[in-house]
Write a protein that holds these residues in place. Sequence first.
Motif, PDB file in Angstrom:
ATOM      1  N   LEU A 341     132.789  38.297  27.310  1.00  0.00           N
ATOM      2  CA  LEU A 341     133.059  36.876  27.127  1.00  0.00           C
ATOM      3  C   LEU A 341     131.775  36.104  26.808  1.00  0.00           C
ATOM      4  O   LEU A 341     131.783  35.180  25.993  1.00  0.00           O
ATOM      5  CB  LEU A 341     133.724  36.302  28.372  1.00  0.00           C
ATOM      6  CG  LEU A 341     135.197  36.702  28.572  1.00  0.00           C
ATOM      7  CD1 LEU A 341     135.701  36.217  29.922  1.00  0.00           C
ATOM      8  CD2 LEU A 341     136.057  36.130  27.441  1.00  0.00           C
ATOM      9  N   ARG A 342     130.675  36.490  27.481  1.00  0.00           N
ATOM     10  CA  ARG A 342     129.391  35.838  27.172  1.00  0.00           C
ATOM     11  C   ARG A 342     129.024  36.046  25.702  1.00  0.00           C
ATOM     12  O   ARG A 342     128.560  35.127  25.020  1.00  0.00           O
ATOM     13  CB  ARG A 342     128.282  36.410  28.067  1.00  0.00           C
ATOM     14  CG  ARG A 342     128.203  35.800  29.443  1.00  0.00           C
ATOM     15  CD  ARG A 342     126.817  35.989  30.034  1.00  0.00           C
ATOM     16  NE  ARG A 342     126.839  35.845  31.467  1.00  0.00           N
ATOM     17  CZ  ARG A 342     126.924  36.844  32.338  1.00  0.00           C
ATOM     18  NH1 ARG A 342     126.989  38.094  31.901  1.00  0.00           N
ATOM     19  NH2 ARG A 342     126.932  36.619  33.640  1.00  0.00           N
ATOM     20  N   GLN A 343     129.198  37.270  25.221  1.00  0.00           N
ATOM     21  CA  GLN A 343     128.882  37.565  23.824  1.00  0.00           C
ATOM     22  C   GLN A 343     129.742  36.727  22.884  1.00  0.00           C
ATOM     23  O   GLN A 343     129.243  36.185  21.889  1.00  0.00           O
ATOM     24  CB  GLN A 343     129.089  39.056  23.548  1.00  0.00           C
ATOM     25  CG  GLN A 343     128.079  39.961  24.232  1.00  0.00           C
ATOM     26  CD  GLN A 343     128.404  41.436  24.049  1.00  0.00           C
ATOM     27  OE1 GLN A 343     129.513  41.807  23.653  1.00  0.00           O
ATOM     28  NE2 GLN A 343     127.438  42.295  24.328  1.00  0.00           N
ATOM     29  N   ASN A 344     131.026  36.625  23.207  1.00  0.00           N
ATOM     30  CA  ASN A 344     131.928  35.836  22.360  1.00  0.00           C
ATOM     31  C   ASN A 344     131.550  34.357  22.362  1.00  0.00           C
ATOM     32  O   ASN A 344     131.611  33.681  21.323  1.00  0.00           O
ATOM     33  CB  ASN A 344     133.372  36.000  22.839  1.00  0.00           C
ATOM     34  CG  ASN A 344     133.920  37.392  22.582  1.00  0.00           C
ATOM     35  OD1 ASN A 344     133.398  38.118  21.734  1.00  0.00           O
ATOM     36  ND2 ASN A 344     134.958  37.771  23.306  1.00  0.00           N
ATOM     37  N   ILE A 345     131.158  33.854  23.524  1.00  0.00           N
ATOM     38  CA  ILE A 345     130.779  32.438  23.622  1.00  0.00           C
ATOM     39  C   ILE A 345     129.513  32.181  22.811  1.00  0.00           C
ATOM     40  O   ILE A 345     129.410  31.192  22.052  1.00  0.00           O
ATOM     41  CB  ILE A 345     130.575  32.040  25.093  1.00  0.00           C
ATOM     42  CG1 ILE A 345     131.935  32.024  25.813  1.00  0.00           C
ATOM     43  CG2 ILE A 345     129.889  30.671  25.201  1.00  0.00           C
ATOM     44  CD1 ILE A 345     131.823  31.913  27.314  1.00  0.00           C
ATOM     45  N   ARG A 346     128.524  33.058  22.953  1.00  0.00           N
ATOM     46  CA  ARG A 346     127.272  32.877  22.208  1.00  0.00           C
ATOM     47  C   ARG A 346     127.523  32.961  20.707  1.00  0.00           C
ATOM     48  O   ARG A 346     126.916  32.224  19.927  1.00  0.00           O
ATOM     49  CB  ARG A 346     126.235  33.904  22.658  1.00  0.00           C
ATOM     50  CG  ARG A 346     125.719  33.639  24.065  1.00  0.00           C
ATOM     51  CD  ARG A 346     124.466  34.458  24.357  1.00  0.00           C
ATOM     52  NE  ARG A 346     123.906  34.078  25.631  1.00  0.00           N
ATOM     53  CZ  ARG A 346     124.125  34.720  26.777  1.00  0.00           C
ATOM     54  NH1 ARG A 346     124.931  35.789  26.783  1.00  0.00           N
ATOM     55  NH2 ARG A 346     123.578  34.320  27.907  1.00  0.00           N
ATOM     56  N   ALA A 347     128.401  33.873  20.311  1.00  0.00           N
ATOM     57  CA  ALA A 347     128.737  33.998  18.893  1.00  0.00           C
ATOM     58  C   ALA A 347     129.436  32.723  18.390  1.00  0.00           C
ATOM     59  O   ALA A 347     129.140  32.231  17.294  1.00  0.00           O
ATOM     60  CB  ALA A 347     129.634  35.202  18.662  1.00  0.00           C
ATOM     61  N   LYS A 348     130.335  32.193  19.188  1.00  0.00           N
ATOM     62  CA  LYS A 348     131.073  30.994  18.818  1.00  0.00           C
ATOM     63  C   LYS A 348     130.140  29.814  18.593  1.00  0.00           C
ATOM     64  O   LYS A 348     130.339  29.009  17.671  1.00  0.00           O
ATOM     65  CB  LYS A 348     132.095  30.645  19.908  1.00  0.00           C
ATOM     66  CG  LYS A 348     132.859  29.345  19.656  1.00  0.00           C
ATOM     67  CD  LYS A 348     133.806  29.045  20.789  1.00  0.00           C
ATOM     68  CE  LYS A 348     134.515  27.706  20.587  1.00  0.00           C
ATOM     69  NZ  LYS A 348     135.441  27.398  21.702  1.00  0.00           N
ATOM     70  N   TYR A 349     129.104  29.706  19.418  1.00  0.00           N
ATOM     71  CA  TYR A 349     128.199  28.557  19.329  1.00  0.00           C
ATOM     72  C   TYR A 349     126.923  28.852  18.544  1.00  0.00           C
ATOM     73  O   TYR A 349     125.993  28.054  18.559  1.00  0.00           O
ATOM     74  CB  TYR A 349     127.843  28.080  20.745  1.00  0.00           C
ATOM     75  CG  TYR A 349     128.975  27.385  21.451  1.00  0.00           C
ATOM     76  CD1 TYR A 349     129.217  26.034  21.260  1.00  0.00           C
ATOM     77  CD2 TYR A 349     129.842  28.089  22.297  1.00  0.00           C
ATOM     78  CE1 TYR A 349     130.267  25.387  21.899  1.00  0.00           C
ATOM     79  CE2 TYR A 349     130.888  27.461  22.933  1.00  0.00           C
ATOM     80  CZ  TYR A 349     131.103  26.113  22.730  1.00  0.00           C
ATOM     81  OH  TYR A 349     132.140  25.483  23.353  1.00  0.00           O
ATOM     82  N   SER A 350     126.896  29.989  17.849  1.00  0.00           N
ATOM     83  CA  SER A 350     125.705  30.342  17.086  1.00  0.00           C
ATOM     84  C   SER A 350     125.664  29.636  15.740  1.00  0.00           C
ATOM     85  O   SER A 350     124.600  29.425  15.175  1.00  0.00           O
ATOM     86  CB  SER A 350     125.641  31.856  16.854  1.00  0.00           C
ATOM     87  OG  SER A 350     126.752  32.299  16.094  1.00  0.00           O
ATOM     88  N   ASP A 351     126.840  29.278  15.199  1.00  0.00           N
ATOM     89  CA  ASP A 351     126.882  28.581  13.926  1.00  0.00           C
ATOM     90  C   ASP A 351     126.600  27.093  14.136  1.00  0.00           C
ATOM     91  O   ASP A 351     126.460  26.619  15.247  1.00  0.00           O
ATOM     92  CB  ASP A 351     128.237  28.759  13.253  1.00  0.00           C
ATOM     93  CG  ASP A 351     128.455  30.207  12.802  1.00  0.00           C
ATOM     94  OD1 ASP A 351     127.439  30.873  12.519  1.00  0.00           O
ATOM     95  OD2 ASP A 351     129.614  30.653  12.734  1.00  0.00           O
ATOM     96  N   ILE A 352     126.586  26.351  13.048  1.00  0.00           N
ATOM     97  CA  ILE A 352     126.249  24.922  13.122  1.00  0.00           C
ATOM     98  C   ILE A 352     127.331  24.139  13.857  1.00  0.00           C
ATOM     99  O   ILE A 352     128.467  24.531  13.933  1.00  0.00           O
ATOM    100  CB  ILE A 352     126.048  24.322  11.709  1.00  0.00           C
ATOM    101  CG1 ILE A 352     127.263  24.604  10.805  1.00  0.00           C
ATOM    102  CG2 ILE A 352     124.803  24.887  11.090  1.00  0.00           C
ATOM    103  CD1 ILE A 352     127.163  23.978   9.460  1.00  0.00           C
TER     104      ILE A 352
END
Length: 352
Positions: A341-352
Amino acid sequence: MMGKTIITERTSRVAVSVVIPVYNVEKYLDETIQSVLHQELQDFEIILVNDGSTDSSATICKKYASLDPRIYFFDQENAGVSVARNNGLSHAVGEYVYFLDSDDTIDSAFLLESLQLATQKKLDLVILGEPYCFRAPRLTAVPTCGLLIKKTLLDTYPDIRFPEGIQPCEDGLFSHRLFLMTDRIGFNPSALYFYRQHENQNHVRINKETARILEQIPQWLELLRIFYDQNNIFSSRVLKLALFIEHEPFELRYIKMPFDNHEREILFNLLHKFMLEYVEPYLSEGDLEVLSLPFRNFIAAKCHDDFDNFYRSYQTNRARNFKRSLFWVKLIPISTLRRKLRQNIRAKYSDI
């Protein structure tokens, strides 16, 4: 025409041509070349193009070319990385071509795994590395380090080359046009590319050169306009064009570079004019939904101040939501699920 020096004779066709443009990298060049020599795939050639280096880079290139018949050395007056890559490509005989930066290295399985995927699925392009493969649904350009290219695709479209006199974005403009010409594209997220961090890296210097970059962006847009017009693909490929504008001049430049207020106004007006004339007339409602929320607001904004005010508020709310999401994940007792879930959250907020 740039002068060139061939140190060894050409050989028969090989699986992969690795083209390495070289400019003042004497500290790192040995390790870069060695990372290719130590590949699990040994059916390759290395094409070293010295772009007028003033250090010992040319000497290092000549040494390797004299020791290994798969290594070729070409010398040119300093003309920039685009000319060097194009020069190297003109001599490539590989079934596939890969461009490697002369201060970076690749994992030993990099070429073999990528080539196997390309040949098994008969691909024209292979996207390399998890960061670029992750962007797949919205991907319309990649740096040269993230792309393995079938040589016949490049032969079919000899007008698609690295634009001379342009940097940054020369690799984005190159790869974007290739993406438009084929749908035979695959992905190798396991390909490992190792960036070397040092103070002389191009992106470190470029981020400080706002005035120069602002002067170049009209050239990027004109190159795109001409290519889309000549191939009559504005209507059929408009979403790819919109995504390119969103990523390169908007996200990487307008959002991430330290332009002053006057420069931001110029860039805002420039991109708005291009979108209004060449992109928006062809975009459907469905296409607009694919674009990011910040870019949709950028398109709709009346002036750069309106957008900048929106984006500051957007960033504040986004940072708050990111922290909240990570906080609630801490309460999950299963470690594997928590990590995912942490990985998914970081990926979600990695874009602009």
